[in-house]
Write a protein that holds these residues in place. Structure first.
Motif, mmCIF file in Angstrom:
data_model
loop_
_atom_site.group_PDB
_atom_site.id
_atom_site.type_symbol
_atom_site.label_atom_id
_atom_site.label_comp_id
_atom_site.label_asym_id
_atom_site.label_seq_id
_atom_site.Cartn_x
_atom_site.Cartn_y
_atom_site.Cartn_z
ATOM 1 N N CYS A 60 0.697 -1.164 0.055
ATOM 2 C CA CYS A 60 -0.090 -0.193 -0.057
ATOM 3 C C CYS A 60 0.837 1.229 -0.030
ATOM 4 O O CYS A 60 2.128 1.407 0.668
ATOM 5 C CB CYS A 60 -0.902 -0.190 1.116
ATOM 6 N N TRP A 61 0.543 2.138 -0.831
ATOM 7 C CA TRP A 61 1.420 3.446 -1.015
ATOM 8 C C TRP A 61 0.438 4.659 -0.654
ATOM 9 O O TRP A 61 -0.712 4.745 -0.686
ATOM 10 C CB TRP A 61 1.940 3.337 -2.505
ATOM 11 N N ALA A 62 1.264 5.777 -0.194
ATOM 12 C CA ALA A 62 0.606 7.084 0.088
ATOM 13 C C ALA A 62 1.920 8.018 -0.222
ATOM 14 O O ALA A 62 2.975 7.765 -0.103
ATOM 15 C CB ALA A 62 0.105 7.071 1.425
ATOM 16 N N THR A 63 1.312 9.461 -0.244
ATOM 17 C CA THR A 63 2.470 10.533 -0.560
ATOM 18 C C THR A 63 2.181 11.307 0.757
ATOM 19 O O THR A 63 1.019 11.707 0.792
ATOM 20 C CB THR A 63 2.062 10.924 -1.978
ATOM 21 N N GLY A 64 3.224 12.004 1.210
ATOM 22 C CA GLY A 64 3.305 12.976 2.132
ATOM 23 C C GLY A 64 4.615 13.515 2.308
ATOM 24 O O GLY A 64 5.500 13.055 2.394
ATOM 25 N N LEU A 65 4.692 14.831 2.482
ATOM 26 C CA LEU A 65 5.714 15.749 2.625
ATOM 27 C C LEU A 65 6.832 15.381 1.537
ATOM 28 O O LEU A 65 7.937 15.357 1.889
ATOM 29 C CB LEU A 65 6.416 15.225 4.121
ATOM 30 N N GLY A 66 6.141 15.185 0.294
ATOM 31 C CA GLY A 66 7.212 15.247 -0.827
ATOM 32 C C GLY A 66 7.934 13.899 -0.895
ATOM 33 O O GLY A 66 8.760 13.499 -1.496
ATOM 34 N N HIS A 67 7.222 12.867 -0.388
ATOM 35 C CA HIS A 67 7.718 11.381 -0.133
ATOM 36 C C HIS A 67 6.557 10.551 -0.686
ATOM 37 O O HIS A 67 5.469 10.692 -0.259
ATOM 38 C CB HIS A 67 8.480 11.190 1.086
#
Length: 237
Positions: free
Chosen positions: A192-199
């Motif tokens: 499972c993937w997510a994006t946050g703070l440019g990562h």
């Protein structure tokens, strides 16, 4: 986005805590903040924050120790067991832990199932060397992809790279194992993937559990840890 899902509990999830290290270091030098956190965070991380030569390593250690203390309730070295190949787990055995970081971000997660966690900064662009590195690390690539790296978007690269490292961490080996010799390992885990703070953040669990990100403001988390040691407060769900 998740791949691979089996039944656990309907509300089971991986909860990942993120901390911006640039914002943390704006509050003080890691070595100085580590001194203030003595007795409130794990000595193994505070010692690295004080003594490491590279400033990025000092920041990573400080941020990781702060998340473990303030969000996951792990404040003593005895709270954490480290496996023979370096995989950390809570000594209580009540839940599972994943840790990852870059020089800009610290991340740690709690999970009801064994988890491998990895974070990767989104690159500005993807070049041939980066694509070839994916192949050397065990990712199967389409023919000719290294000769046309523009076919790989920055997010796709980060997702593929975190999939590699999350698998190795979930298996407990890290890069002591070569995924080119263990292609079946990818099939053991749901991602499972997510994006946050440019990562991009990737969590690997057998069940493909959903991933929840919690972004923490550095000043608030630091203040909470400095003020909560006697109250035993955490943000562990």
């Amino acid at each position: 986005m998740c791949q691979g899902r089996e039944a656990l509990a309907s509300d089971a999830r991986v909860t990942c805590h993120l901390l911006d290290l640039e914002g943390l270091c704006a509050l003080g030098e890691p070595a100085e903040l580590a001194v203030a956190l003595e007795g409130r965070a794990m000595p193994r991380y505070l010692d690295v924050a004080r003594r490491a030569k590279h400033p990025g390593v000092r920041a990573e250690a400080l941020g990781t120790g702060l998340i473990l203390a303030g969000c996951l309730g792990l404040r003593r070295d005895a709270d954490l067991d480290v496996g023979p190949q370096g995989k950390p787990e809570p000594s209580s055995g009540a839940w599972h832990l994943g840790i990852s970081h870059t020089h800009r971000l610290a991340a740690a997660c709690s999970s009801p199932a064994v988890v491998g966690l990895d974070v990767a900064e989104l690159p500005d662009e993807v070049d041939r060397l980066m694509v070839m590195t994916l192949g050397r690390a065990g990712q199967r690539l389409a023919p000719g992809l290294a000769d046309d790296p523009t076919r790989v978007t920055p997010e796709a690269f980060a997702r593929l790279w975190t999939r590699i490292e999350a698998t190795l961490k979930a298996e407990g080996t890290g890069f002591a194992a070569d995924l080119r010799d263990h292609q079946d390992w990818f099939g053991r885990w749901g991602f499972c993937w997510a994006t946050g703070l440019g990562h991009v953040v990737c969590a690997a669990t057998r069940e493909g559990l959903p991933l929840e990100l919690r972004v923490h403001e550095p000043r608030e988390l630091l203040g909470a840890v400095l003020g909560s040691v006697n109250r035993g407060e955490t943000c562990l769900p």
